[in-house]
Design a protein around this motif. Structure first.
Motif, PDB file in Angstrom:
ATOM      1  N   LEU A  89       0.837  -1.204   0.000  1.00 15.19           N
ATOM      2  CA  LEU A  89       0.000   0.000   0.000  1.00 15.19           C
ATOM      3  C   LEU A  89       0.869   1.250   0.000  1.00 15.19           C
ATOM      4  O   LEU A  89       0.595   2.208  -0.731  1.00 15.19           O
ATOM      5  CB  LEU A  89      -0.936  -0.014   1.213  1.00 15.19           C
ATOM      6  N   LYS A  90       1.922   1.248   0.797  1.00 15.41           N
ATOM      7  CA  LYS A  90       2.847   2.393   0.819  1.00 15.41           C
ATOM      8  C   LYS A  90       3.460   2.599  -0.565  1.00 15.41           C
ATOM      9  O   LYS A  90       3.693   3.734  -0.977  1.00 15.41           O
ATOM     10  CB  LYS A  90       3.951   2.169   1.848  1.00 15.41           C
ATOM     11  N   HIS A  91       3.725   1.516  -1.269  1.00 12.62           N
ATOM     12  CA  HIS A  91       4.334   1.592  -2.599  1.00 12.62           C
ATOM     13  C   HIS A  91       3.383   2.186  -3.643  1.00 12.62           C
ATOM     14  O   HIS A  91       3.805   2.975  -4.487  1.00 12.62           O
ATOM     15  CB  HIS A  91       4.783   0.196  -3.046  1.00 12.62           C
ATOM     16  N   VAL A  92       2.116   1.819  -3.603  1.00 16.30           N
ATOM     17  CA  VAL A  92       1.199   2.236  -4.677  1.00 16.30           C
ATOM     18  C   VAL A  92       0.646   3.646  -4.491  1.00 16.30           C
ATOM     19  O   VAL A  92       0.216   4.261  -5.460  1.00 16.30           O
ATOM     20  CB  VAL A  92       0.038   1.233  -4.886  1.00 16.30           C
ATOM     21  N   LEU A  93       0.673   4.156  -3.269  1.00 15.27           N
ATOM     22  CA  LEU A  93       0.144   5.501  -3.019  1.00 15.27           C
ATOM     23  C   LEU A  93       1.229   6.563  -3.183  1.00 15.27           C
ATOM     24  O   LEU A  93       2.394   6.343  -2.836  1.00 15.27           O
ATOM     25  CB  LEU A  93      -0.421   5.605  -1.599  1.00 15.27           C
ATOM     26  N   LYS A  94       0.816   7.722  -3.660  1.00  8.06           N
ATOM     27  CA  LYS A  94       1.705   8.880  -3.687  1.00  8.06           C
ATOM     28  C   LYS A  94       1.994   9.324  -2.251  1.00  8.06           C
ATOM     29  O   LYS A  94       1.205   9.014  -1.346  1.00  8.06           O
ATOM     30  CB  LYS A  94       1.027  10.050  -4.418  1.00  8.06           C
ATOM     31  N   PRO A  95       3.070  10.087  -2.046  1.00  8.60           N
ATOM     32  CA  PRO A  95       3.257  10.672  -0.716  1.00  8.60           C
ATOM     33  C   PRO A  95       2.017  11.479  -0.336  1.00  8.60           C
ATOM     34  O   PRO A  95       1.463  12.198  -1.171  1.00  8.60           O
ATOM     35  CB  PRO A  95       4.475  11.581  -0.894  1.00  8.60           C
ATOM     36  N   GLU A  96       1.566  11.315   0.871  1.00 10.70           N
ATOM     37  CA  GLU A  96       0.364  11.967   1.394  1.00 10.70           C
ATOM     38  C   GLU A  96      -0.906  11.526   0.671  1.00 10.70           C
ATOM     39  O   GLU A  96      -1.928  12.214   0.711  1.00 10.70           O
ATOM     40  CB  GLU A  96       0.528  13.485   1.404  1.00 10.70           C
ATOM     41  N   ARG A 116      -0.564   1.547  11.620  1.00  8.29           N
ATOM     42  CA  ARG A 116       0.119   2.564  12.426  1.00  8.29           C
ATOM     43  C   ARG A 116       1.448   3.002  11.813  1.00  8.29           C
ATOM     44  O   ARG A 116       1.875   4.132  11.990  1.00  8.29           O
ATOM     45  CB  ARG A 116       0.323   2.067  13.852  1.00  8.29           C
ATOM     46  N   GLU A 117       2.104   2.107  11.101  1.00  9.57           N
ATOM     47  CA  GLU A 117       3.401   2.410  10.500  1.00  9.57           C
ATOM     48  C   GLU A 117       3.207   3.043   9.120  1.00  9.57           C
ATOM     49  O   GLU A 117       2.794   2.371   8.187  1.00  9.57           O
ATOM     50  CB  GLU A 117       4.250   1.140  10.361  1.00  9.57           C
ATOM     51  N   GLY A 118       3.475   4.320   9.016  1.00  9.52           N
ATOM     52  CA  GLY A 118       3.428   4.985   7.720  1.00  9.52           C
ATOM     53  C   GLY A 118       2.108   5.632   7.364  1.00  9.52           C
ATOM     54  O   GLY A 118       1.982   6.224   6.300  1.00  9.52           O
ATOM     55  N   PHE A 119       1.109   5.527   8.252  1.00 12.98           N
ATOM     56  CA  PHE A 119      -0.197   6.109   7.947  1.00 12.98           C
ATOM     57  C   PHE A 119      -0.730   6.896   9.142  1.00 12.98           C
ATOM     58  O   PHE A 119      -0.545   6.505  10.290  1.00 12.98           O
ATOM     59  CB  PHE A 119      -1.209   5.027   7.554  1.00 12.98           C
ATOM     60  N   GLU A 120      -1.399   7.984   8.837  1.00 14.00           N
ATOM     61  CA  GLU A 120      -2.051   8.810   9.848  1.00 14.00           C
ATOM     62  C   GLU A 120      -3.552   8.572   9.735  1.00 14.00           C
ATOM     63  O   GLU A 120      -4.122   8.665   8.640  1.00 14.00           O
ATOM     64  CB  GLU A 120      -1.731  10.285   9.576  1.00 14.00           C
ATOM     65  N   PHE A 121      -4.192   8.275  10.857  1.00 15.94           N
ATOM     66  CA  PHE A 121      -5.640   8.085  10.871  1.00 15.94           C
ATOM     67  C   PHE A 121      -6.315   9.440  10.760  1.00 15.94           C
ATOM     68  O   PHE A 121      -5.980  10.379  11.482  1.00 15.94           O
ATOM     69  CB  PHE A 121      -6.057   7.386  12.171  1.00 15.94           C
ATOM     70  N   LEU A 122      -7.290   9.555   9.859  1.00 15.07           N
ATOM     71  CA  LEU A 122      -8.027  10.802   9.685  1.00 15.07           C
ATOM     72  C   LEU A 122      -9.427  10.738  10.278  1.00 15.07           C
ATOM     73  O   LEU A 122      -9.819  11.618  11.026  1.00 15.07           O
ATOM     74  CB  LEU A 122      -8.098  11.194   8.211  1.00 15.07           C
ATOM     75  N   GLU A 123     -10.196   9.714   9.883  1.00 17.60           N
ATOM     76  CA  GLU A 123     -11.559   9.630  10.414  1.00 17.60           C
ATOM     77  C   GLU A 123     -12.193   8.274  10.161  1.00 17.60           C
ATOM     78  O   GLU A 123     -11.753   7.517   9.309  1.00 17.60           O
ATOM     79  CB  GLU A 123     -12.446  10.737   9.855  1.00 17.60           C
ATOM     80  N   GLU A 124     -13.234   8.027  10.921  1.00 24.24           N
ATOM     81  CA  GLU A 124     -14.070   6.847  10.718  1.00 24.24           C
ATOM     82  C   GLU A 124     -15.333   7.299  10.016  1.00 24.24           C
ATOM     83  O   GLU A 124     -15.984   8.256  10.448  1.00 24.24           O
ATOM     84  CB  GLU A 124     -14.418   6.192  12.050  1.00 24.24           C
ATOM     85  N   PHE A 145      -7.287   6.901   6.078  1.00 22.43           N
ATOM     86  CA  PHE A 145      -5.921   7.157   6.485  1.00 22.43           C
ATOM     87  C   PHE A 145      -5.238   8.043   5.452  1.00 22.43           C
ATOM     88  O   PHE A 145      -5.657   8.102   4.297  1.00 22.43           O
ATOM     89  CB  PHE A 145      -5.118   5.846   6.566  1.00 22.43           C
ATOM     90  N   LYS A 146      -4.164   8.689   5.885  1.00 17.31           N
ATOM     91  CA  LYS A 146      -3.312   9.466   4.974  1.00 17.31           C
ATOM     92  C   LYS A 146      -1.893   8.926   5.104  1.00 17.31           C
ATOM     93  O   LYS A 146      -1.393   8.743   6.226  1.00 17.31           O
ATOM     94  CB  LYS A 146      -3.348  10.944   5.335  1.00 17.31           C
ATOM     95  N   LYS A 147      -1.269   8.660   3.972  1.00 19.55           N
ATOM     96  CA  LYS A 147       0.101   8.166   3.981  1.00 19.55           C
ATOM     97  C   LYS A 147       1.021   9.281   4.474  1.00 19.55           C
ATOM     98  O   LYS A 147       0.944  10.422   4.006  1.00 19.55           O
ATOM     99  CB  LYS A 147       0.512   7.727   2.581  1.00 19.55           C
ATOM    100  N   LYS A 148       1.867   8.946   5.410  1.00 19.02           N
ATOM    101  CA  LYS A 148       2.837   9.918   5.915  1.00 19.02           C
ATOM    102  C   LYS A 148       3.929  10.104   4.869  1.00 19.02           C
ATOM    103  O   LYS A 148       4.346   9.158   4.209  1.00 19.02           O
ATOM    104  CB  LYS A 148       3.446   9.433   7.227  1.00 19.02           C
ATOM    105  N   SER A 149       4.357  11.353   4.713  1.00 23.75           N
ATOM    106  CA  SER A 149       5.399  11.609   3.701  1.00 23.75           C
ATOM    107  C   SER A 149       6.789  11.421   4.265  1.00 23.75           C
ATOM    108  O   SER A 149       7.008  11.217   5.400  1.00 23.75           O
ATOM    109  CB  SER A 149       5.258  13.019   3.140  1.00 23.75           C
TER     110      SER A 149
END
Length: 149
Positions: A89-96, A116-124, A145-149
């Motif tokens: 998932l980290k590979h296929v998504l752009k930063p942020e 938890r590793e590499g992603f920020e929770f935004l909302e449910e 979630f939002k991928k951390k840059s």
């Protein structure tokens, strides 16, 4: 999920891609999209998400409805497959880039732990509720979630 892709295409979104590891599923989806007039709006391709090709990268948003659940049920190496999913998932998504997951196997707390590793929770996101024995719950969990840059 098919309704989601049609809705996005109808709203003017472009560069939509759907994947499945099963060629027959992709062929069926292509037939349905062609019949409904969306075959030019949505690219469908056979991909194993746990072994993505180089073509599967640079996405602003990723949606999952069932793949993480399915790899989580692998009787062999379930923990490894979950970790591999997050890595891919980290590979296929752009930063942020954003990731929306719909799960019927995992609670919010469990999904927060897995991503938890590499992603920020935004909302449910809201999902259907049910009541049983005086308690209220959900049959699915939908998190953004939002991928951390």
């Amino acid at each position: 999920m098919r309704g989601l892709w049609r809705g996005l295409a109808k709203s003017g979104y472009i560069n939509l891609t759907g994947i499945d590891y099963c060629p027959a599923a992709i062929e069926l989806a292509k037939q349905i999209l062609e019949k409904e007039g969306f075959s030019l709006s949505i690219r469908l391709q056979v991909e194993d998400f746990l072994r993505p090709s180089s073509d599967l990268s640079g996405f602003d948003i990723g949606f999952d409805k069932g793949t993480f659940d399915a790899v989580s049920l692998d009787p062999e190496n379930a923990v490894e497959k979950r970790e591999q999913f997050v890595t891919c998932l980290k590979h296929v998504l752009k930063p942020e880039g954003f990731f929306i997951i719909t799960s019927c196997n995992w609670t919010k707390e469990e999904l927060l732990h897995h991503f938890r590793e590499g992603f920020e929770f935004l909302e449910e996101l809201p999902s259907p509720k049910f009541s049983f024995g005086g308690r209220t719950g959900s049959s699915v969990t939908v998190l953004v979630f939002k991928k951390k840059s």
